[in-house]
Write a protein that holds these residues in place. Sequence first.
Motif, PDB file in Angstrom:
ATOM      1  N   ARG A 168       1.588  11.875   7.528  1.00 17.37           N
ATOM      2  CA  ARG A 168       1.302  10.633   8.243  1.00 17.37           C
ATOM      3  C   ARG A 168       1.178   9.492   7.235  1.00 17.37           C
ATOM      4  O   ARG A 168       0.479   9.598   6.233  1.00 17.37           O
ATOM      5  N   VAL A 169       1.872   8.396   7.508  1.00 15.65           N
ATOM      6  CA  VAL A 169       1.774   7.197   6.686  1.00 15.65           C
ATOM      7  C   VAL A 169       0.626   6.355   7.210  1.00 15.65           C
ATOM      8  O   VAL A 169       0.622   5.952   8.383  1.00 15.65           O
ATOM      9  N   ILE A 170      -0.369   6.099   6.367  1.00 13.34           N
ATOM     10  CA  ILE A 170      -1.529   5.314   6.812  1.00 13.34           C
ATOM     11  C   ILE A 170      -1.421   3.852   6.412  1.00 13.34           C
ATOM     12  O   ILE A 170      -2.113   3.005   6.975  1.00 13.34           O
ATOM     13  N   GLN A 171      -0.543   3.550   5.455  1.00 15.45           N
ATOM     14  CA  GLN A 171      -0.258   2.157   5.103  1.00 15.45           C
ATOM     15  C   GLN A 171       1.215   2.029   4.768  1.00 15.45           C
ATOM     16  O   GLN A 171       1.801   2.919   4.168  1.00 15.45           O
ATOM     17  N   GLY A 172       1.818   0.924   5.155  1.00 12.69           N
ATOM     18  CA  GLY A 172       3.206   0.671   4.809  1.00 12.69           C
ATOM     19  C   GLY A 172       4.169   1.550   5.596  1.00 12.69           C
ATOM     20  O   GLY A 172       3.998   1.784   6.784  1.00 12.69           O
ATOM     21  N   ARG A 173       5.138   2.100   4.890  1.00  8.21           N
ATOM     22  CA  ARG A 173       6.192   2.884   5.518  1.00  8.21           C
ATOM     23  C   ARG A 173       6.718   3.914   4.537  1.00  8.21           C
ATOM     24  O   ARG A 173       6.425   3.870   3.339  1.00  8.21           O
ATOM     25  N   TYR A 174       7.514   4.853   5.057  1.00 10.79           N
ATOM     26  CA  TYR A 174       8.202   5.821   4.214  1.00 10.79           C
ATOM     27  C   TYR A 174       9.595   5.283   3.942  1.00 10.79           C
ATOM     28  O   TYR A 174      10.156   4.506   4.734  1.00 10.79           O
ATOM     29  N   PHE A 175      10.192   5.652   2.831  1.00 10.86           N
ATOM     30  CA  PHE A 175      11.529   5.149   2.528  1.00 10.86           C
ATOM     31  C   PHE A 175      12.567   5.762   3.465  1.00 10.86           C
ATOM     32  O   PHE A 175      12.363   6.824   4.050  1.00 10.86           O
ATOM     33  N   ASP A 176      13.694   5.065   3.625  1.00 12.88           N
ATOM     34  CA  ASP A 176      14.722   5.496   4.563  1.00 12.88           C
ATOM     35  C   ASP A 176      16.005   5.831   3.822  1.00 12.88           C
ATOM     36  O   ASP A 176      16.052   5.858   2.585  1.00 12.88           O
ATOM     37  N   SER A 177      17.047   6.110   4.588  1.00 13.08           N
ATOM     38  CA  SER A 177      18.325   6.508   3.997  1.00 13.08           C
ATOM     39  C   SER A 177      18.948   5.395   3.174  1.00 13.08           C
ATOM     40  O   SER A 177      19.697   5.665   2.226  1.00 13.08           O
TER      41      SER A 177
ATOM     42  N   HIS B 142      17.244   3.193   1.212  1.00  6.73           N
ATOM     43  CA  HIS B 142      16.624   3.294  -0.111  1.00  6.73           C
ATOM     44  C   HIS B 142      17.246   4.439  -0.897  1.00  6.73           C
ATOM     45  O   HIS B 142      17.498   4.313  -2.122  1.00  6.73           O
ATOM     46  N   ASP B 143      17.480   5.562  -0.233  1.00  8.54           N
ATOM     47  CA  ASP B 143      18.017   6.744  -0.911  1.00  8.54           C
ATOM     48  C   ASP B 143      19.439   6.494  -1.393  1.00  8.54           C
ATOM     49  O   ASP B 143      19.783   6.834  -2.532  1.00  8.54           O
ATOM     50  N   ALA B 144      20.261   5.904  -0.541  1.00  6.46           N
ATOM     51  CA  ALA B 144      21.664   5.679  -0.909  1.00  6.46           C
ATOM     52  C   ALA B 144      21.789   4.663  -2.047  1.00  6.46           C
ATOM     53  O   ALA B 144      22.661   4.793  -2.913  1.00  6.46           O
ATOM     54  N   ARG B 145      20.938   3.647  -2.070  1.00  3.90           N
ATOM     55  CA  ARG B 145      21.010   2.602  -3.104  1.00  3.90           C
ATOM     56  C   ARG B 145      20.232   2.969  -4.365  1.00  3.90           C
ATOM     57  O   ARG B 145      20.273   2.235  -5.353  1.00  3.90           O
ATOM     58  N   ALA B 146      19.510   4.088  -4.326  1.00  6.37           N
ATOM     59  CA  ALA B 146      18.662   4.499  -5.449  1.00  6.37           C
ATOM     60  C   ALA B 146      17.646   3.421  -5.783  1.00  6.37           C
ATOM     61  O   ALA B 146      17.383   3.112  -6.956  1.00  6.37           O
ATOM     62  N   ASP B 147      17.057   2.832  -4.732  1.00  3.33           N
ATOM     63  CA  ASP B 147      16.050   1.790  -4.948  1.00  3.33           C
ATOM     64  C   ASP B 147      14.840   2.372  -5.662  1.00  3.33           C
ATOM     65  O   ASP B 147      14.433   3.517  -5.408  1.00  3.33           O
ATOM     66  N   ARG B 148      14.232   1.554  -6.496  1.00  5.34           N
ATOM     67  CA  ARG B 148      13.035   1.985  -7.217  1.00  5.34           C
ATOM     68  C   ARG B 148      11.798   1.687  -6.363  1.00  5.34           C
ATOM     69  O   ARG B 148      11.052   0.737  -6.602  1.00  5.34           O
ATOM     70  N   VAL B 149      11.647   2.536  -5.372  1.00  2.45           N
ATOM     71  CA  VAL B 149      10.487   2.459  -4.482  1.00  2.45           C
ATOM     72  C   VAL B 149       9.821   3.834  -4.465  1.00  2.45           C
ATOM     73  O   VAL B 149      10.486   4.856  -4.659  1.00  2.45           O
ATOM     74  N   VAL B 150       8.529   3.829  -4.224  1.00  6.90           N
ATOM     75  CA  VAL B 150       7.794   5.086  -4.154  1.00  6.90           C
ATOM     76  C   VAL B 150       6.769   5.008  -3.027  1.00  6.90           C
ATOM     77  O   VAL B 150       6.377   3.931  -2.582  1.00  6.90           O
ATOM     78  N   VAL B 151       6.378   6.189  -2.585  1.00  6.99           N
ATOM     79  CA  VAL B 151       5.269   6.352  -1.648  1.00  6.99           C
ATOM     80  C   VAL B 151       4.224   7.201  -2.354  1.00  6.99           C
ATOM     81  O   VAL B 151       4.561   8.190  -3.015  1.00  6.99           O
ATOM     82  N   LEU B 152       2.966   6.825  -2.227  1.00  8.57           N
ATOM     83  CA  LEU B 152       1.897   7.533  -2.916  1.00  8.57           C
ATOM     84  C   LEU B 152       1.102   8.391  -1.940  1.00  8.57           C
ATOM     85  O   LEU B 152       0.807   7.957  -0.820  1.00  8.57           O
ATOM     86  N   GLY B 153       0.755   9.606  -2.373  1.00 10.39           N
ATOM     87  CA  GLY B 153      -0.241  10.364  -1.648  1.00 10.39           C
ATOM     88  C   GLY B 153      -1.587   9.677  -1.787  1.00 10.39           C
ATOM     89  O   GLY B 153      -1.842   8.968  -2.775  1.00 10.39           O
ATOM     90  N   VAL B 154      -2.468   9.886  -0.822  1.00 15.12           N
ATOM     91  CA  VAL B 154      -3.719   9.131  -0.823  1.00 15.12           C
ATOM     92  C   VAL B 154      -4.546   9.411  -2.068  1.00 15.12           C
ATOM     93  O   VAL B 154      -5.196   8.492  -2.611  1.00 15.12           O
TER      94      VAL B 154
ATOM     95  N   VAL C  57       5.479   0.178  -4.627  1.00 13.16           N
ATOM     96  CA  VAL C  57       4.792   1.075  -3.703  1.00 13.16           C
ATOM     97  C   VAL C  57       4.952   0.517  -2.291  1.00 13.16           C
ATOM     98  O   VAL C  57       4.477  -0.587  -1.999  1.00 13.16           O
ATOM     99  N   ILE C  58       5.630   1.253  -1.440  1.00  6.94           N
ATOM    100  CA  ILE C  58       5.878   0.765  -0.073  1.00  6.94           C
ATOM    101  C   ILE C  58       5.053   1.496   0.975  1.00  6.94           C
ATOM    102  O   ILE C  58       5.082   1.130   2.153  1.00  6.94           O
ATOM    103  N   GLY C  59       4.310   2.533   0.574  1.00  9.08           N
ATOM    104  CA  GLY C  59       3.523   3.262   1.565  1.00  9.08           C
ATOM    105  C   GLY C  59       2.537   4.213   0.918  1.00  9.08           C
ATOM    106  O   GLY C  59       2.670   4.575  -0.260  1.00  9.08           O
ATOM    107  N   ILE C  60       1.527   4.578   1.706  1.00 12.37           N
ATOM    108  CA  ILE C  60       0.535   5.575   1.293  1.00 12.37           C
ATOM    109  C   ILE C  60       0.478   6.639   2.383  1.00 12.37           C
ATOM    110  O   ILE C  60       0.407   6.325   3.578  1.00 12.37           O
ATOM    111  N   VAL C  61       0.517   7.905   1.958  1.00 11.61           N
ATOM    112  CA  VAL C  61       0.609   9.033   2.873  1.00 11.61           C
ATOM    113  C   VAL C  61      -0.718   9.782   2.897  1.00 11.61           C
ATOM    114  O   VAL C  61      -1.362   9.978   1.865  1.00 11.61           O
TER     115      VAL C  61
END
Length: 415
Positions: free
Chosen positions: A156-165, A167-179, A205-209
């Motif tokens: 479950r994402v409690i803040q922000g969002r999870y990355f999508d396809s 981000h994956d295809a472009r190899a964007d430098r984004v991350v999601v952090l565990g709480v 950082v685009i999300g926290i899980v």
Amino acid sequence: MSAVTERTARGDRFGFPDLLAEAAAGIGARPGRLLLTILGTVLGIASMVVTVGLAQTASSQINKQFDAIAATQALARPETSSTWSGAERALAMLPWDAPARAERLAGVEDAGTFSMVDIGTVEISAVPVHDPSAARTVAPDVLATSPGALDAVRGRVIQGRYFDSGHDARADRVVVLGVDAAQRLGVVRVDRQPSIFIGDRAYQVIGIVDDVKRRSDVLTSVVMPEGTARADFALAAPGELHLHLAVGAGPVVAGQLPTALNPNAPETIDVQAPPATSQVRQSVQADVNTIFLALGGVALLIGGVGIANVTLLSVLERVGEIGLRRALGATRRDIGAQFMVESVVVGLLGGMLGAALGVAVVVGVSAGQDWTPVLDLRIVGVAAVSGGVIGLLAGLYPSLKASSIEPIAALRGGV
């Protein structure tokens, strides 16, 4: 004709109603003893009813919990072999499109890949400046996942969002952090677009899980898209594939998934899938039944011995009465039948009270747990009747003992 007349007269003197009346009088003569006598039977029958009732009632609840955590979870990874040095070597690699291949199979609802990322000796921090005087901390792990991986492990994402396809295809430098990783790195909000640094590279950082049901290490990790891990850290292949299945689909998916992932060598794919839910339910219910039925059987045995002892004691106490009735024309069959009926009635009373107590316990426990009570009424009927069977078996010896008493010996005070 005289023999027929004699049997008819004897039948008139002591018929079936008389038998019931004598048995009732004998049973009701000592109410306190009666209650103590049937207590063992009550507990035994109640144990049996409670066992079956709670097993039936809890099976649906067990299924819900099992289905939510284990019965719908499957895992696929490459088979490994040991090298001469003792290291493990993968015999194959999972394809990058493994989630898409898996989701084409019937019964697969969500799929996602997870891989550990080797970042070498670089540090992970929330600031770009390295302070040599600062205390060194253990860096969180870095995971690479496919876009749908969080759904597969029920996170479950409690803040922000999870990355999508994208981000994956472009190899964007984004991350999601565990709480837990977010707390360690000092990231508490994502609406201000914070970044962390892996070495000298900044990752937004685009999300926290939080609340990951099936892979708890996500909570302590930095999670990035697989495309980013391939570009920045040369990730060679996904490590393992997690799947969320429909209930009961485990055996089918286990048979089809290796071929879907590696058609040329399906034997190189190891799939760990749950057995059919019915098998799990039967196994759990059988274990519960074995334990409690054993306890119920012991209680029934104690109850039967108690009935036999009290019935035999009643025979010994009523020797004079038995001798008098024999002298007045009662047959051995009449005497034996009386004590047998007493024993059976006591057993039936215990069976009915035990069945009622068992039903009450099942309903009470179900109400306390907010469950819907489930109990086959045929089981309740059989349990009540089994009390009479226990009484019948327990009364055999005392009845034979009573019927063998000779009138002259009884009137003299002997047995």
